[in-house]
Design a protein around this motif. Sequence first.
Motif, PDB file in Angstrom:
ATOM      1  N   SER A   4       0.845  -1.204   0.000  1.00  0.00           N
ATOM      2  CA  SER A   4       0.000   0.000   0.000  1.00  0.00           C
ATOM      3  C   SER A   4       0.874   1.244   0.000  1.00  0.00           C
ATOM      4  O   SER A   4       1.326   1.712   1.048  1.00  0.00           O
ATOM      5  CB  SER A   4      -0.932  -0.020   1.221  1.00  0.00           C
ATOM      6  OG  SER A   4      -1.784  -1.136   1.182  1.00  0.00           O
TER       7      SER A   4
ATOM      8  N   CYS B 105       2.078  -1.523   4.699  1.00  0.00           N
ATOM      9  CA  CYS B 105       1.728  -0.093   4.695  1.00  0.00           C
ATOM     10  C   CYS B 105       3.013   0.727   4.726  1.00  0.00           C
ATOM     11  O   CYS B 105       4.005   0.326   5.336  1.00  0.00           O
ATOM     12  CB  CYS B 105       0.838   0.251   5.883  1.00  0.00           C
ATOM     13  SG  CYS B 105       1.383  -0.446   7.455  1.00  0.00           S
TER      14      CYS B 105
ATOM     15  N   LEU C  81      -6.018   1.036   5.528  1.00  0.00           N
ATOM     16  CA  LEU C  81      -6.125  -0.380   5.876  1.00  0.00           C
ATOM     17  C   LEU C  81      -7.022  -0.580   7.099  1.00  0.00           C
ATOM     18  O   LEU C  81      -7.772  -1.561   7.178  1.00  0.00           O
ATOM     19  CB  LEU C  81      -4.735  -0.975   6.118  1.00  0.00           C
ATOM     20  CG  LEU C  81      -3.815  -1.011   4.888  1.00  0.00           C
ATOM     21  CD1 LEU C  81      -2.447  -1.581   5.253  1.00  0.00           C
ATOM     22  CD2 LEU C  81      -4.427  -1.803   3.748  1.00  0.00           C
TER      23      LEU C  81
ATOM     24  N   HIS D 120      -7.736  -1.204  -3.813  1.00  0.00           N
ATOM     25  CA  HIS D 120      -7.783  -1.869  -2.496  1.00  0.00           C
ATOM     26  C   HIS D 120      -9.185  -2.438  -2.251  1.00  0.00           C
ATOM     27  O   HIS D 120      -9.345  -3.606  -1.888  1.00  0.00           O
ATOM     28  CB  HIS D 120      -7.444  -0.880  -1.375  1.00  0.00           C
ATOM     29  CG  HIS D 120      -5.993  -0.710  -1.101  1.00  0.00           C
ATOM     30  ND1 HIS D 120      -5.171   0.063  -1.879  1.00  0.00           N
ATOM     31  CD2 HIS D 120      -5.207  -1.203  -0.104  1.00  0.00           C
ATOM     32  CE1 HIS D 120      -3.948   0.049  -1.376  1.00  0.00           C
ATOM     33  NE2 HIS D 120      -3.934  -0.715  -0.293  1.00  0.00           N
TER      34      HIS D 120
ATOM     35  N   VAL E 246      -8.412  -4.484   7.544  1.00  0.00           N
ATOM     36  CA  VAL E 246      -7.353  -5.469   7.293  1.00  0.00           C
ATOM     37  C   VAL E 246      -6.830  -5.936   8.649  1.00  0.00           C
ATOM     38  O   VAL E 246      -6.521  -5.122   9.524  1.00  0.00           O
ATOM     39  CB  VAL E 246      -6.233  -4.851   6.438  1.00  0.00           C
ATOM     40  CG1 VAL E 246      -5.063  -5.824   6.271  1.00  0.00           C
ATOM     41  CG2 VAL E 246      -6.788  -4.451   5.077  1.00  0.00           C
TER      42      VAL E 246
END
Length: 350
Positions: A53, A113, A122, A95, A127
């Motif tokens: 990400s 991340c 997230l 995402h 997540v």
Amino acid sequence: METIDIDGKIVGKGKVPYFIAEIGSNHNGDMDLCKKMIDAAIACGADAVKFQSWTKSSLISKAEYARNTEYSDKKKHFGSLEAMVEKYQFTTDQHKEIISYCKSAGITFLSSCFSNSEVDLLVSLDVPVFKIASMDINNLPFLEYVASKGRPVILSTGMASLGEIETAIATLRSSGSGSIALLHCVSIYPPNFETINLRNISTLEMAFDMPVGFSDHTLGTAIPTAAIALGACIIEKHFTLDKNLLGWDHAISADPVEMKRIVQDGKEVFLSLGNTLRSVSDAELEKRKKFRRSVVLKRNMKKGEIIDRNDIDFKRPGTGIGPEEIKYLIDRSLSEDVEADVELKWSDIN
């Protein structure tokens, strides 16, 4: 030793290894390709697929873009660094699309991340675990922010000294992190075998008393399997459908044949490790009867004759008197006639 809960699966020492297919940026910005990779990872038996990400603005400075405008390796780099990062970045909409696809397909979505805004993204997408890449192990302000969300963390340790790892763990814990798992990692793609140092898995486990896995950048399937033999409870491996695809990591990634082998062989190695207690299985106890030897006589002998050591031999099967018991036979008489080359029984002995 603590464990880590990854989307309902308890991972740690003595648990079945957890396999992460690292798609990373191997989707090449193509969500149809990405979904095919997810399907292939599921077919290989992976527990999770992992992404990265970051955006064009969150990872690399403008000055670095300016220094990297072209590359000689056109297969790995199709254009400037900035153009590639823009192509491969994983957008918010992507995402959402891929997390939804993973949920419907029944596989866990994970991602590394790289900035506070991506941590927030997230969290908003629920997540279950944060993955922190090796490059950020000394980024203590970032670790504090990640930890403040209170979720479990998987921390890669490439390029880091033992002291840096200790500081990172202390920072995460003091800032409210959930359970932590470490990944031994060598941040070279691929590393030379003599630099991999898989015994570091045991070093990290002893030093920090927490789950330790292996983030693998080697070619082939042998090294992650060996890592499991040395106690790795997580295997993270770059994954692709085709090593010949254009892009950064396809060439060093496992293809579906390799990933399936890593998962299958890894689970078999784990089951084979057993424990340190010496034991003999029921199947082996039964095998003794056929494979071990029994006392037989070298010649036909009559009732009342005295058994001498020279009268004795040892042959299969192991259903009679064992070789280790002959001290109880010598100089004793037979209770009945016994033929040569027939297993001697205690009922034959006075």
